[in-house]
Design a protein around this motif. Structure first.
Motif, mmCIF file in Angstrom:
data_model
loop_
_atom_site.group_PDB
_atom_site.id
_atom_site.type_symbol
_atom_site.label_atom_id
_atom_site.label_comp_id
_atom_site.label_asym_id
_atom_site.label_seq_id
_atom_site.Cartn_x
_atom_site.Cartn_y
_atom_site.Cartn_z
ATOM 1 N N ASP A 89 0.815 -1.216 0.000
ATOM 2 C CA ASP A 89 0.000 0.000 0.000
ATOM 3 C C ASP A 89 0.851 1.269 0.000
ATOM 4 O OD1 ASP A 89 -2.481 -1.400 0.092
ATOM 5 O OD2 ASP A 89 -2.136 -1.777 2.237
ATOM 6 N N GLY A 90 2.179 1.095 -0.111
ATOM 7 C CA GLY A 90 3.071 2.246 -0.170
ATOM 8 C C GLY A 90 3.483 2.803 1.168
ATOM 9 N N ARG A 91 3.169 2.101 2.238
ATOM 10 C CA ARG A 91 3.544 2.577 3.580
ATOM 11 C C ARG A 91 4.913 2.032 3.970
ATOM 12 N NH1 ARG A 91 -2.106 1.058 4.761
ATOM 13 N NH2 ARG A 91 -1.216 -0.959 5.340
ATOM 14 N N PRO A 92 5.737 2.824 4.678
ATOM 15 C CA PRO A 92 7.033 2.329 5.135
ATOM 16 C C PRO A 92 6.878 1.169 6.121
ATOM 17 C CG PRO A 92 6.955 4.721 5.261
ATOM 18 C CD PRO A 92 5.550 4.251 4.985
ATOM 19 N N VAL A 93 7.798 0.220 6.014
ATOM 20 C CA VAL A 93 7.855 -0.930 6.918
ATOM 21 C C VAL A 93 9.143 -0.822 7.730
ATOM 22 C CG1 VAL A 93 8.028 -3.440 7.074
ATOM 23 C CG2 VAL A 93 6.549 -2.399 5.331
ATOM 24 N N GLY A 94 9.032 -0.759 9.053
ATOM 25 C CA GLY A 94 10.221 -0.701 9.897
ATOM 26 C C GLY A 94 10.924 0.640 9.803
ATOM 27 N N CYS A 95 12.197 0.631 10.191
ATOM 28 C CA CYS A 95 12.986 1.863 10.293
ATOM 29 C C CYS A 95 13.908 2.040 9.086
ATOM 30 C CB CYS A 95 13.838 1.830 11.568
ATOM 31 S SG CYS A 95 12.876 1.762 13.095
ATOM 32 N N LEU A 96 14.403 3.258 8.940
ATOM 33 C CA LEU A 96 15.452 3.549 7.968
ATOM 34 C C LEU A 96 16.785 3.281 8.662
ATOM 35 C CD1 LEU A 96 16.605 4.644 5.348
ATOM 36 C CD2 LEU A 96 16.114 6.953 6.134
ATOM 37 N N THR A 97 17.344 2.106 8.407
ATOM 38 C CA THR A 97 18.526 1.658 9.153
ATOM 39 C C THR A 97 19.723 2.557 8.883
ATOM 40 O OG1 THR A 97 17.755 -0.627 9.075
ATOM 41 C CG2 THR A 97 20.095 -0.286 9.514
ATOM 42 N N ASN A 98 20.429 2.914 9.932
ATOM 43 C CA ASN A 98 21.661 3.692 9.824
ATOM 44 C C ASN A 98 22.764 2.798 9.280
ATOM 45 O OD1 ASN A 98 24.086 5.137 10.378
ATOM 46 N ND2 ASN A 98 23.088 6.202 12.071
ATOM 47 N N TYR A 99 23.479 3.285 8.259
ATOM 48 C CA TYR A 99 24.528 2.450 7.672
ATOM 49 C C TYR A 99 25.732 2.250 8.594
ATOM 50 C CZ TYR A 99 26.532 6.991 6.061
ATOM 51 O OH TYR A 99 27.042 8.268 5.981
ATOM 52 N N LEU A 100 25.764 2.934 9.726
ATOM 53 C CA LEU A 100 26.813 2.709 10.724
ATOM 54 C C LEU A 100 26.370 1.723 11.809
ATOM 55 C CD1 LEU A 100 28.092 6.387 11.173
ATOM 56 C CD2 LEU A 100 29.041 4.580 9.720
ATOM 57 N N ASP A 148 9.020 -11.331 10.157
ATOM 58 C CA ASP A 148 7.675 -10.760 10.201
ATOM 59 C C ASP A 148 7.600 -9.463 9.405
ATOM 60 O OD1 ASP A 148 9.457 -9.659 12.084
ATOM 61 O OD2 ASP A 148 7.811 -8.900 13.323
ATOM 62 N N LEU A 149 8.627 -8.608 9.536
ATOM 63 C CA LEU A 149 8.665 -7.370 8.772
ATOM 64 C C LEU A 149 8.957 -7.642 7.299
ATOM 65 C CD1 LEU A 149 10.570 -4.805 11.047
ATOM 66 C CD2 LEU A 149 8.120 -4.960 10.596
ATOM 67 N N PHE A 150 9.895 -8.555 7.034
ATOM 68 C CA PHE A 150 10.269 -8.846 5.658
ATOM 69 C C PHE A 150 9.067 -9.327 4.845
ATOM 70 C CE2 PHE A 150 11.944 -11.600 2.282
ATOM 71 C CZ PHE A 150 12.789 -10.708 1.640
ATOM 72 N N ALA A 151 8.191 -10.072 5.494
ATOM 73 C CA ALA A 151 7.009 -10.600 4.804
ATOM 74 C C ALA A 151 6.087 -9.480 4.325
ATOM 75 C CB ALA A 151 6.249 -11.550 5.723
ATOM 76 N N GLN A 152 6.202 -8.297 4.940
ATOM 77 C CA GLN A 152 5.344 -7.170 4.550
ATOM 78 C C GLN A 152 5.938 -6.328 3.423
ATOM 79 O OE1 GLN A 152 4.087 -4.789 8.002
ATOM 80 N NE2 GLN A 152 4.787 -6.465 9.321
ATOM 81 N N VAL A 153 7.220 -6.583 3.080
ATOM 82 C CA VAL A 153 7.929 -5.715 2.145
ATOM 83 C C VAL A 153 7.549 -6.040 0.706
ATOM 84 C CG1 VAL A 153 10.193 -5.013 1.261
ATOM 85 C CG2 VAL A 153 9.863 -5.372 3.723
ATOM 86 N N ALA A 154 6.996 -5.052 0.012
ATOM 87 C CA ALA A 154 6.742 -5.188 -1.423
ATOM 88 C C ALA A 154 7.916 -4.649 -2.227
ATOM 89 C CB ALA A 154 5.458 -4.450 -1.807
ATOM 90 N N TYR A 155 8.530 -3.548 -1.730
ATOM 91 C CA TYR A 155 9.659 -2.924 -2.417
ATOM 92 C C TYR A 155 10.703 -2.485 -1.403
ATOM 93 C CZ TYR A 155 6.029 -2.474 -6.000
ATOM 94 O OH TYR A 155 5.022 -2.727 -6.882
ATOM 95 N N ALA A 156 11.962 -2.746 -1.735
ATOM 96 C CA ALA A 156 13.083 -2.166 -0.993
ATOM 97 C C ALA A 156 13.675 -1.082 -1.885
ATOM 98 C CB ALA A 156 14.122 -3.235 -0.664
ATOM 99 N N LEU A 157 13.530 0.161 -1.480
ATOM 100 C CA LEU A 157 13.954 1.301 -2.296
ATOM 101 C C LEU A 157 15.126 2.005 -1.630
ATOM 102 C CD1 LEU A 157 10.429 2.828 -3.093
ATOM 103 C CD2 LEU A 157 11.780 1.281 -4.528
ATOM 104 N N HIS A 158 16.215 2.197 -2.385
ATOM 105 C CA HIS A 158 17.279 3.036 -1.850
ATOM 106 C C HIS A 158 16.724 4.446 -1.625
ATOM 107 C CE1 HIS A 158 20.252 -0.089 -3.193
ATOM 108 N NE2 HIS A 158 20.761 0.273 -2.033
ATOM 109 N N LEU A 159 17.303 5.130 -0.662
ATOM 110 C CA LEU A 159 16.728 6.395 -0.209
ATOM 111 C C LEU A 159 16.472 7.402 -1.340
ATOM 112 C CD1 LEU A 159 15.692 8.103 2.117
ATOM 113 C CD2 LEU A 159 18.053 8.786 2.604
ATOM 114 N N PRO A 160 17.401 7.582 -2.320
ATOM 115 C CA PRO A 160 17.073 8.545 -3.393
ATOM 116 C C PRO A 160 15.808 8.160 -4.148
ATOM 117 C CG PRO A 160 19.405 7.966 -3.452
ATOM 118 C CD PRO A 160 18.755 7.024 -2.486
#
Length: 476
Positions: A89-100, A148-160
């Motif tokens: 549905d276009g909603r974010p799943v989980g957090c925007l993980t810090n690359y550090l 559980d979160l991965f099962a909800q992911v339709a798209y993994a989009l890089h931040l740009p």
């Protein structure tokens, strides 16, 4: 009459900015903000995605309403190595993980046991093994730790691409983000790596869209050409690619000093990866051999040490100008590890390259220096000994001829000592300090030039200052 412009949303780790460029790519309006971080499910610091979405959406709405400007196009550039996960549905799943974010030892071992060894995988993907800085390993971690979160992911989009998705609602993948030490992309075969397919992660990585493509959308009742977004390091290279045809190297200086050679198509070797070389991809999909040096960070730490020792402000270094006599004296009196850095007055790189850790200055006794100026010159000498090697790593292998120029942008381009020592390091190459107003944002604008701007690209996008090789005669 309103001025036709392109809007660029530039998302950095610290500063979030929006710029308007006119058809001559002059910066005509800008605004910036700093957004507080939040924490992820493990308590580690991360970008506050909800706040970022609110800021970006509101910013686009605001610039569309500016009375003096007619916004014709919109593009995005952001830091890399970060995924936003989106559900159906276009909603974010989980957090925007810090690359550090620290990576679990057991999961790293599991990954490389199955798909490694790490050096072979790094060569194939042109990505040093960098844990969470390899965004592919972030996705692998989500699948194996948070099913559980991965099962909800339709798209993994890089931040740009996620920033673009907020406006277009079209999920895409894009080359500059995939080519940014992600460990996802097979550089030899120009497709997702086999491990990605075996993990079935490609199913959520979207269809590749050309980096210079746009989607026409209606924003505020007005048609707008919206780009797919670019990784910031690759975006910053675009003004140079647009301005110069002869082979060059760009040293982009900041916290990292990144030497980029878009004319070197040789595959990365295991040895180059060991010394922090990697490949980016240009917005045209061509490999850019690059090497990284943490010199800006070390400079920042050492000027604090110098300020404390000599009882001066931390900004005192800005007053210190290049002095050839001080350099000559230091090269006579201060020991140099010739085995590590080569005969650096003749600037011949050593046969065996040392690992890049800290420069020799970290181990120097400051009481040996009579004044701040002398000590600071020594710091720059020691940093340049490493910069020589780092930049030399990306120079060989040009398919279209020898490198004729090195451009330096960012903080060190304003440092006369750094620039003169670089000119001494590469006496056969013309050294130029380059100044581009907001190069990263400008690159994102230039990438979609043909879609919004009927004017030719200006020939004077970049201000240049030439540094001839100084004549320094060392004592035999």
């Amino acid at each position: 009459m309103k001025t036709p412009v392109i809007a660029i949303v530039d998302v950095g780790k610290t500063n979030k900015k929006v710029f308007l460029f006119d058809r001559h790519y002059q910066l005509v309006w800008e605004k910036s903000a700093q957004l507080p971080e939040t924490v992820d499910e493990d308590g580690d610091p991360c970008e506050d995605l909800e706040l970022l979405i609110e800021w970006a959406s509101g910013t686009v709405e605001d610039v569309m309403k500016l009375p003096d400007y007619d916004v014709k196009a919109l593009n995005f550039t952001t830091y890399g190595a970060s995924f936003v996960y989106v559900d159906k549905d276009g909603r974010p799943v989980g957090c925007l993980t810090n690359y550090l974010k620290p990576y679990p030892d057991d999961l790293r071992e599991q990954f490389y046991d199955q798909y490694g060894p790490s050096d072979r995988l790094s060569v194939g993907t042109a990505s040093p093994a960098l844990d969470s800085l390899n965004s592919g390993l972030q996705l692998y971690r989500l699948k194996h730790e948070r099913a559980d979160l991965f099962a909800q992911v339709a798209y993994a989009l890089h931040l740009p691409q996620y920033m673009s998705y907020l406006i277009t609602r079209k999920p895409v993948a894009e080359m500059t983000s995939l080519g940014c030490h992600t460990m996802l992309w097979d550089f030899q075969r120009a497709e997702y790596h086999d491990w990605v397919k075996q993990e079935q992660l490609d199913s959520c990585l979207s269809v590749l869209a050309p980096s210079d493509s746009v989607k026409t959308v209606s924003v505020g009742g007005k048609e707008l050409k919206v780009g797919v977004g670019l990784h910031d390091s690759s975006s910053a290279l675009i003004p140079y690619l647009a301005s110069f045809r002869e082979p060059f190297v760009l040293i982009s200086t900041g916290t990292w000093c990144i030497s980029m050679n878009p004319f070197n198509n040789d595959p990365l070797t295991a040895e180059e990866l060991q010394y922090d070389c990697l490949c980016y991809l240009t917005y045209k999909g061509q490999p850019v051999k690059a090497s990284r040096l943490f010199a800006g960070n070390e400079h920042e730490q050492q000027i604090k040490r110098l300020a404390a020792h000599f009882n001066v402000p931390e900004s005192y270094y800005k007053r210190v100008q290049y002095d050839a006599d001080i350099i000559a004296k230091l090269q006579r009196t201060q020991p140099v590890d010739h085995e590590a850095v080569g005969d650096w007055l003749g600037m011949t790189p050593p046969a065996t390259i040392p690992p890049f850790t800290q420069s020799a200055f970290v181990r120097r006794d400051l009481t040996e220096f009579d004044d701040y100026e002398t000590a600071y010159h020594q710091l720059m000498l020691d940093l340049m000994a490493q910069q020589l090697i780092s930049t030399a790593l990306v120079i060989p292998g040009n398919s279209v001829g020898p490198i004729s120029r090195i451009f330096v942008d960012g903080g060190f381009s304003h440092n006369s000592i750094y620039m003169n020592l670089l000119a001494a390091a590469f006496p056969e190459i013309d050294i130029w300090a380059a100044s581009v107003a907001q190069a990263t944002a400008l690159g994102a604008a230039l990438a979609i030039h043909e879609h919004w701007n009927p004017e030719p690209i200006s020939a004077d996008l970049i201000d240049l200052t030439y540094y001839p090789a100084p004549q320094i005669e060392p004592e035999s």
